[in-house]
Design a protein around this motif. Structure first.
Motif, PDB file in Angstrom:
ATOM      1  N   ASN A   1       0.823  -1.212   0.000  1.00  0.00           N
ATOM      2  CA  ASN A   1       0.000   0.000   0.000  1.00  0.00           C
ATOM      3  C   ASN A   1       0.855   1.259   0.000  1.00  0.00           C
ATOM      4  O   ASN A   1       0.492   2.258  -0.619  1.00  0.00           O
ATOM      5  CB  ASN A   1      -0.914   0.005   1.231  1.00  0.00           C
ATOM      6  CG  ASN A   1      -1.968  -1.083   1.181  1.00  0.00           C
ATOM      7  OD1 ASN A   1      -2.322  -1.565   0.108  1.00  0.00           O
ATOM      8  ND2 ASN A   1      -2.463  -1.490   2.329  1.00  0.00           N
ATOM      9  N   LEU A  42       1.757   2.333  -3.356  1.00  0.00           N
ATOM     10  CA  LEU A  42       0.657   2.908  -4.130  1.00  0.00           C
ATOM     11  C   LEU A  42       0.314   4.325  -3.697  1.00  0.00           C
ATOM     12  O   LEU A  42      -0.490   4.989  -4.355  1.00  0.00           O
ATOM     13  CB  LEU A  42      -0.599   2.034  -4.003  1.00  0.00           C
ATOM     14  CG  LEU A  42      -0.537   0.622  -4.589  1.00  0.00           C
ATOM     15  CD1 LEU A  42      -1.848  -0.106  -4.324  1.00  0.00           C
ATOM     16  CD2 LEU A  42      -0.250   0.657  -6.075  1.00  0.00           C
ATOM     17  N   LYS A  47      -6.287   2.276  -2.271  1.00  0.00           N
ATOM     18  CA  LYS A  47      -4.842   2.475  -2.215  1.00  0.00           C
ATOM     19  C   LYS A  47      -4.229   1.969  -0.918  1.00  0.00           C
ATOM     20  O   LYS A  47      -3.002   1.875  -0.806  1.00  0.00           O
ATOM     21  CB  LYS A  47      -4.510   3.962  -2.399  1.00  0.00           C
ATOM     22  CG  LYS A  47      -4.753   4.473  -3.803  1.00  0.00           C
ATOM     23  CD  LYS A  47      -4.342   5.918  -3.946  1.00  0.00           C
ATOM     24  CE  LYS A  47      -5.318   6.846  -3.251  1.00  0.00           C
ATOM     25  NZ  LYS A  47      -5.045   8.270  -3.532  1.00  0.00           N
ATOM     26  N   SER A  51      -4.842  -4.527  -4.083  1.00  0.00           N
ATOM     27  CA  SER A  51      -5.945  -3.634  -3.756  1.00  0.00           C
ATOM     28  C   SER A  51      -7.287  -4.325  -3.939  1.00  0.00           C
ATOM     29  O   SER A  51      -7.433  -5.232  -4.757  1.00  0.00           O
ATOM     30  CB  SER A  51      -5.884  -2.392  -4.649  1.00  0.00           C
ATOM     31  OG  SER A  51      -4.705  -1.662  -4.431  1.00  0.00           O
ATOM     32  N   ARG A  86       2.002  -7.600 -10.387  1.00  0.00           N
ATOM     33  CA  ARG A  86       1.873  -6.796 -11.597  1.00  0.00           C
ATOM     34  C   ARG A  86       2.920  -7.130 -12.651  1.00  0.00           C
ATOM     35  O   ARG A  86       2.702  -6.931 -13.843  1.00  0.00           O
ATOM     36  CB  ARG A  86       1.966  -5.307 -11.264  1.00  0.00           C
ATOM     37  CG  ARG A  86       3.335  -4.834 -10.819  1.00  0.00           C
ATOM     38  CD  ARG A  86       3.428  -3.317 -10.875  1.00  0.00           C
ATOM     39  NE  ARG A  86       2.365  -2.676 -10.111  1.00  0.00           N
ATOM     40  CZ  ARG A  86       2.189  -1.364 -10.068  1.00  0.00           C
ATOM     41  NH1 ARG A  86       3.013  -0.579 -10.728  1.00  0.00           N
ATOM     42  NH2 ARG A  86       1.228  -0.842  -9.344  1.00  0.00           N
ATOM     43  N   TRP A  89      -2.926  -5.323 -11.792  1.00  0.00           N
ATOM     44  CA  TRP A  89      -1.881  -4.301 -11.891  1.00  0.00           C
ATOM     45  C   TRP A  89      -1.551  -3.717 -10.529  1.00  0.00           C
ATOM     46  O   TRP A  89      -0.389  -3.530 -10.187  1.00  0.00           O
ATOM     47  CB  TRP A  89      -2.323  -3.200 -12.853  1.00  0.00           C
ATOM     48  CG  TRP A  89      -1.316  -2.098 -12.983  1.00  0.00           C
ATOM     49  CD1 TRP A  89      -1.374  -0.838 -12.445  1.00  0.00           C
ATOM     50  CD2 TRP A  89      -0.061  -2.160 -13.678  1.00  0.00           C
ATOM     51  NE1 TRP A  89      -0.260  -0.121 -12.765  1.00  0.00           N
ATOM     52  CE2 TRP A  89       0.571  -0.902 -13.514  1.00  0.00           C
ATOM     53  CE3 TRP A  89       0.586  -3.156 -14.407  1.00  0.00           C
ATOM     54  CZ2 TRP A  89       1.813  -0.624 -14.075  1.00  0.00           C
ATOM     55  CZ3 TRP A  89       1.826  -2.877 -14.947  1.00  0.00           C
ATOM     56  CH2 TRP A  89       2.419  -1.625 -14.784  1.00  0.00           C
ATOM     57  N   TYR A  90      -2.567  -3.440  -9.731  1.00  0.00           N
ATOM     58  CA  TYR A  90      -2.335  -2.852  -8.409  1.00  0.00           C
ATOM     59  C   TYR A  90      -2.206  -3.957  -7.367  1.00  0.00           C
ATOM     60  O   TYR A  90      -2.949  -4.032  -6.389  1.00  0.00           O
ATOM     61  CB  TYR A  90      -3.455  -1.875  -8.045  1.00  0.00           C
ATOM     62  CG  TYR A  90      -3.422  -0.628  -8.894  1.00  0.00           C
ATOM     63  CD1 TYR A  90      -2.462   0.350  -8.691  1.00  0.00           C
ATOM     64  CD2 TYR A  90      -4.334  -0.450  -9.929  1.00  0.00           C
ATOM     65  CE1 TYR A  90      -2.405   1.485  -9.477  1.00  0.00           C
ATOM     66  CE2 TYR A  90      -4.292   0.691 -10.733  1.00  0.00           C
ATOM     67  CZ  TYR A  90      -3.321   1.637 -10.496  1.00  0.00           C
ATOM     68  OH  TYR A  90      -3.257   2.759 -11.284  1.00  0.00           O
ATOM     69  N   SER A  91      -1.251  -4.837  -7.599  1.00  0.00           N
ATOM     70  CA  SER A  91      -0.949  -5.933  -6.686  1.00  0.00           C
ATOM     71  C   SER A  91       0.524  -6.280  -6.797  1.00  0.00           C
ATOM     72  O   SER A  91       1.242  -5.740  -7.640  1.00  0.00           O
ATOM     73  CB  SER A  91      -1.802  -7.165  -7.024  1.00  0.00           C
ATOM     74  OG  SER A  91      -1.319  -7.796  -8.203  1.00  0.00           O
TER      75      SER A  91
END
Length: 567
Positions: free
Chosen positions: A430, A433, A484, A512, A542, A537-539
């Motif tokens: 997190n 991000l 986020k 996320s 990615r 992608w938000y892991s």
């Protein structure tokens, strides 16, 4: 490529055309070494001028990217507001072949008189700086003050302190390619050793040329940037000078082509002319101006750097807690493995109990038959000579019961430890991000609530940070929200999303929570794929080839009682 002198000339020409006569409305300092001037330009309307003295990528450019400002403006920002608010930009210039941007301004002093000031950006790598000068070229202040004890990193004893007269950085001991005739260039190149590479000769002799441009000139002249003069002969020398003169003519006439270079679809360099030396290994994209190119090139790099700067203490605390938890889990796993042999302890107790008549105090070992062995082989059982036979047997029974209890408790503790480790890894993900201080503050408050950090001191309760999840739109127009941090994940999944909305999360990978807002309708397959792509992608996965993603209506997602945020 950092901005070399020739590329910076193109940037300065672009800024001077756009900003001459622009009025300064607002001044911000979102980072430790970057300043943004909010301007009203006669040519382009409301624009933002970024002056970055970052040591990794100093530059001046117009920017369209939003930047989060600190709650309290730094002292240098307050000083700029005092002297420059309401002022006008007269001209943006560059000293010849210097990596400097000189912004001449007109402003009002305390008495209401018009005075000329200068903002000087020194875009010189690790010696980057931003200085405000008065009409006599005396330093009013600068982002990085340099005294005599630090002059070794700033060039031949230059002191940059308020009240001192400003002097340009010492010039490189190289020739000015713009000031040489063709005959002088031919004389220089003919006197060059035959075993020297053409790119090395250009870089060593002429100021303003970066290694990338030197290699490009050789490639255009010879088709190979690694050749030496002995391999190309006199015709090759002449062809190289032709390419050099063409480049200098383009710069003199302000003919620039902003180009970004992509390798594996990731930006890795940029230039002011098309680059051919990489052939098909690199893709180049042309831009209409330098400012959008620099915005796109530095967006991700600067975001990661800002988070790293502002969240360094947070990253360190979470990393220490994660490593401590990992060490604790490893130790408990070793202890749990040791309890797997407890049945042998019980068997030894049984064998001693059945052989009490053969034992006496003071014995170190009992040699007897193991009746648990199908072959009835003999074994040696160690004894404590200070204990009676009954006490030795009871000791083995006690160790057996202790191992049995330890297995039960260690299993529980390991489950808690692994959950804690998963949580801390998710927090580190997190942090990466986070887009600014507000996101980091929300994570700090989350960690303080979980006991990993101390809460804010003082009687009053700290104001809760209120950052927002990332928002996207699918091809069909459906809204997609991406949390986020764990607080936002909980809020999205447990509070805001409707039961009919679709929840996405990577399978067994930290990442996320993603919500596809269906608006009470059945979502199309493309929207589902796009939401799943955002979850991947938000892991942490990615960079993987294929990332498994779970999805289900929100009504089937449950948060266990007492679970940590985001779990």
């Amino acid at each position: 490529m950092p901005l070399d002198a020739l590329c910076l000339a193109g940037v300065v020409h672009e800024l001077d055309s756009a900003l001459a006569g622009a009025k300064i409305d607002k001044i911000y300092q979102p980072g430790r070494d970057e300043v943004i001037l909010g301007l009203r330009s006669p040519a382009q309307g409301n624009v933002k001028l970024l002056l970055s003295a970052n040591q990794s990528h100093p530059r001046a450019q117009l920017t369209a990217l939003p930047r989060e400002n600190p709650d309290a403006p730094p002292m240098f920002c307050m000083l700029l507001r005092k002297h420059l608010a309401g002022g006008r930009i007269l001209a943006v210039t560059q000293p010849h072949l210097e990596r400097l941007v000189d912004i001449k301004l007109e402003a009002l002093n305390e008495l209401g008189d018009r005075v000329e000031l200068r903002l000087v950006l020194e875009a010189i790598g690790r010696r980057a700086n931003l200085l405000l000068l008065d009409s006599e070229d005396r330093i009013i202040d600068c982002i990085r003050r340099v005294d005599s004890g630090l002059d070794s990193g700033n060039g031949q004893g230059r002191i940059l302190q308020p009240g001192m007269f400003y002097r340009l950085p010492p010039a490189q001991q190289k020739k000015d390619p713009f000031g040489l005739t063709r005959e002088e260039l031919e004389g220089l190149i003919s006197a060059t050793g035959a075993d020297l590479k053409g790119s090395s000769w250009l870089l060593d002799n002429f100021g303003g040329l970066s290694p990338l441009i030197c290699r490009e000139l050789c490639f255009r002249a010879w088709g190979d940037d690694s050749l030496t003069f002995s391999e190309v002969g006199d015709s090759g020398r002449s062809a190289l000078l032709d390419q050099l003169e063409q480049l200098l003519t383009s710069v003199n006439e302000n003919h620039f082509t902003p180009v970004m270079l992509l390798r594996d679809n990731h930006p890795f360099d940029f230039s002011f002319v098309p680059i051919q030396q990489y052939r098909d290994a690199v893709k180049d994209i042309s831009f209409p101006a330098f400012s959008p190119l620099l915005d796109q090139f530095y967006e991700q790099k600067e975001q990661q750097e800002r988070v790293k700067q502002k969240g360094q203490d947070l990253i360190r605390s979470v990393t220490n807690a994660r490593d401590r938890t990992a060490r604790k889990i490893a130790h408990q796993e070793q202890e749990l493995a040791a309890t797997q042999n407890r049945e042998q302890l019980r068997q030894f107790g049984d064998i001693l109990t059945s052989n009490l008549h053969c034992m006496e105090r003071g014995m170190n070992c009992l040699h007897t038959v193991d009746f648990y062995d199908p072959d009835q082989r003999e074994i040696d059982i160690r004894l404590d000579p200070l204990l009676t036979p009954q006490q030795n047997a009871a000791k083995y029974y006690k160790e057996y019961n202790k191992a049995k209890t330890a297995e039960k408790m260690l299993t529980i503790q390991l489950a808690k430890g692994r959950t804690e480790l998963d949580y801390l890894n998710s927090v580190l993900e997190n942090i990466s991000l986070s887009e600014g201080e507000r996101d980091l503050k929300e994570i700090r408050q989350e960690l303080a609530g979980c006991g990993y950090l101390r809460g804010a001191k003082g009687k009053g309760q700290e104001k809760r940070a209120n950052s927002k999840p990332m928002e996207f739109r699918s091809s069909a127009g459906l809204r997609i929200s991406v949390g986020k941090n764990n607080t936002q994940n909980d809020l999205l999944t447990c509070k805001q999303a409707f039961k009919s909305d679709i929840w996405f999360h990577t399978q067994k990978i930290h990442g996320s929570h993603v919500i596809l807002w269906t608006e009470g309708k059945s979502p199309d397959a493309q929207s589902l794929n796009e939401a799943a792509s955002l979850a991947a992608w938000y892991s942490q996965g990615r960079d993987g080839g294929k990332v498994p993603v779970d999805y289900t209506p929100v009504k089937y997602v449950k948060k266990p009682a007492g679970a940590r945020p985001g779990m």
